[in-house]
Write an enzyme that holds these catalytic residues in place. Structure first.
Site, PDB file in Angstrom:
ATOM      1  N   TYR A   1       0.842  -1.191   0.000  1.00 43.62           N
ATOM      2  CA  TYR A   1       0.000   0.000   0.000  1.00 43.62           C
ATOM      3  C   TYR A   1       0.875   1.238   0.000  1.00 43.62           C
ATOM      4  CZ  TYR A   1       1.023   0.531   5.014  1.00 43.62           C
ATOM      5  OH  TYR A   1       1.659   0.711   6.213  1.00 43.62           O
ATOM      6  N   CYS A   2       0.249   2.387  -0.226  1.00 42.32           N
ATOM      7  CA  CYS A   2       0.939   3.682  -0.153  1.00 42.32           C
ATOM      8  C   CYS A   2      -0.115   4.701   0.258  1.00 42.32           C
ATOM      9  CB  CYS A   2       1.610   4.024  -1.479  1.00 42.32           C
ATOM     10  SG  CYS A   2       0.488   4.029  -2.903  1.00 42.32           S
ATOM     11  N   GLY A   3      -0.198   5.823  -0.461  1.00 43.93           N
ATOM     12  CA  GLY A   3      -1.243   6.784  -0.184  1.00 43.93           C
ATOM     13  C   GLY A   3      -2.521   6.461  -0.929  1.00 43.93           C
TER      14      GLY A   3
ATOM     15  N   GLY B   1      -2.428   3.910  -3.803  1.00 43.98           N
ATOM     16  CA  GLY B   1      -2.278   2.731  -4.648  1.00 43.98           C
ATOM     17  C   GLY B   1      -1.426   2.931  -5.886  1.00 43.98           C
TER      18      GLY B   1
ATOM     19  N   LEU C   1      -3.694   4.193   2.222  1.00 41.28           N
ATOM     20  CA  LEU C   1      -3.882   5.031   3.409  1.00 41.28           C
ATOM     21  C   LEU C   1      -4.967   6.078   3.236  1.00 41.28           C
ATOM     22  CD1 LEU C   1      -0.230   5.562   4.686  1.00 41.28           C
ATOM     23  CD2 LEU C   1      -2.044   4.216   5.760  1.00 41.28           C
TER      24      LEU C   1
END
Length: 292
Positions: free
Chosen positions: A248-250, A252, A277
């Site tokens: 994951y990240c912010g 995708g 996130l």
């Protein structure tokens, strides 16, 4: 017409240069820009740069902000339906007869996102250009400006493949110890620790390890790490022996770049948490960890 075979999910500029103009190949610029405004940073389509600044000769432009995202999604860049992906891909000239090479003007994560979308939709022949537009230009290769009319697409057969995507429920099961999978955060180390970030709640999902997108890219050449260097960089994701890895990240996007690197390193069961996130941090009941 015999299909143009791609050697790996990552192709070199030499490989592409030798095949430019092949009727069996569609080259796609998937660039998105980050711009600073008085209200903060925001995403901007890379179309103007593609038209004016230039692009790989023959490349068509893919719009991540509109066409390859769900306009009804709660968060930016929510993955679109299979039907929307098929329509957007055909508008670029992509069909069952072609292979696709996609690039961007950044670290390759926008290209990786399109790779992930199409691969998850069952499209079998797509690769990311290693080093992207930056490497292409640095090597003095030709650049075209203006609009490239896509080829007329024929039939495009897509069917969603399981395993490419993770949702909120799956991530919650991992955090609760009910699912055997590793969590990987592809954001920078400072965002992972909760020192920086634009969301109201900072930090990382409990149990995550940090493999930033930038750590799997050579900053000078913009090319991806490979071989032993890549294996060492992604090793934290498999240290616990979990069979599945969720990245994951912010929103995708960076996650797709790190996820593709994990697949290239030989880990077959890798998924991207599409909401990332943006979704997790929006729920105040879901835990986030910050590191002092």
């Amino acid at each position: 017409m015999n299909a143009l075979e791609l050697p790996t999910p990552l192709v070199t500029t030499d490989w592409l240069a030798e095949r430019l103009g092949d009727d069996r190949l569609v080259v796609v610029d998937a660039s998105v820009l980050s711009v600073s405004t008085a209200a903060g940073s925001r995403w901007l389509s890379g179309l103007d740069d593609y038209l004016i600044g230039g692009h790989v000769p023959g490349a068509v432009f893919a719009d991540h902000l509109e066409e390859f995202s769900d306009p009804e999604g709660r968060f930016g860049f929510t993955r679109p339906t299979l039907a929307r992906i098929a329509r957007a891909a055909r508008e670029l000239g992509i069909d069952d007869d072609v292979s696709v090479v996609v690039y961007d003007s950044s670290l390759g994560h926008w290209a990786a996102r399109l790779w992930w979308l199409l691969s998850a939709a069952g499209f079998p022949r797509i690769a990311v250009l290693d080093g992207g537009l930056s490497r292409w230009q640095a090597e003095g290769r030709p650049i075209d400006t203006g609009f490239q009319l896509p080829r007329e697409a024929g039939t495009l057969t897509l069917a969603r493949i399981d395993g490419f995507w993770a949702d909120l429920d799956e991530v919650q099961r991992i955090v609760d110890g009910e699912s055997d999978a590793a969590l990987v955060c592809a954001l920078s180390a400072s965002e992972f620790r909760g020192e920086t970030g634009t969301r109201s709640r900072r930090g990382h999902i409990p149990g995550s390890v940090n493999i930033p997108l930038g750590s799997i890219v050579d900053r000078e050449t913009r090319t991806q790490l490979d071989g032993q260097a890549l294996a060492e960089r992604v090793a934290p994701a498999t240290a616990g022996g979990a069979p599945r890895i969720v990245v994951y990240c912010g929103g995708g996007i960076a996650a797709a770049g790190t996820a593709l690197a994990l697949r290239r390193a030989g880990h077959p069961d890798v998924a991207v948490y599409d909401g990332s996130l943006d979704e997790w941090a929006a729920d105040p009941e879901l835990p986030l960890i910050t590191v002092a």
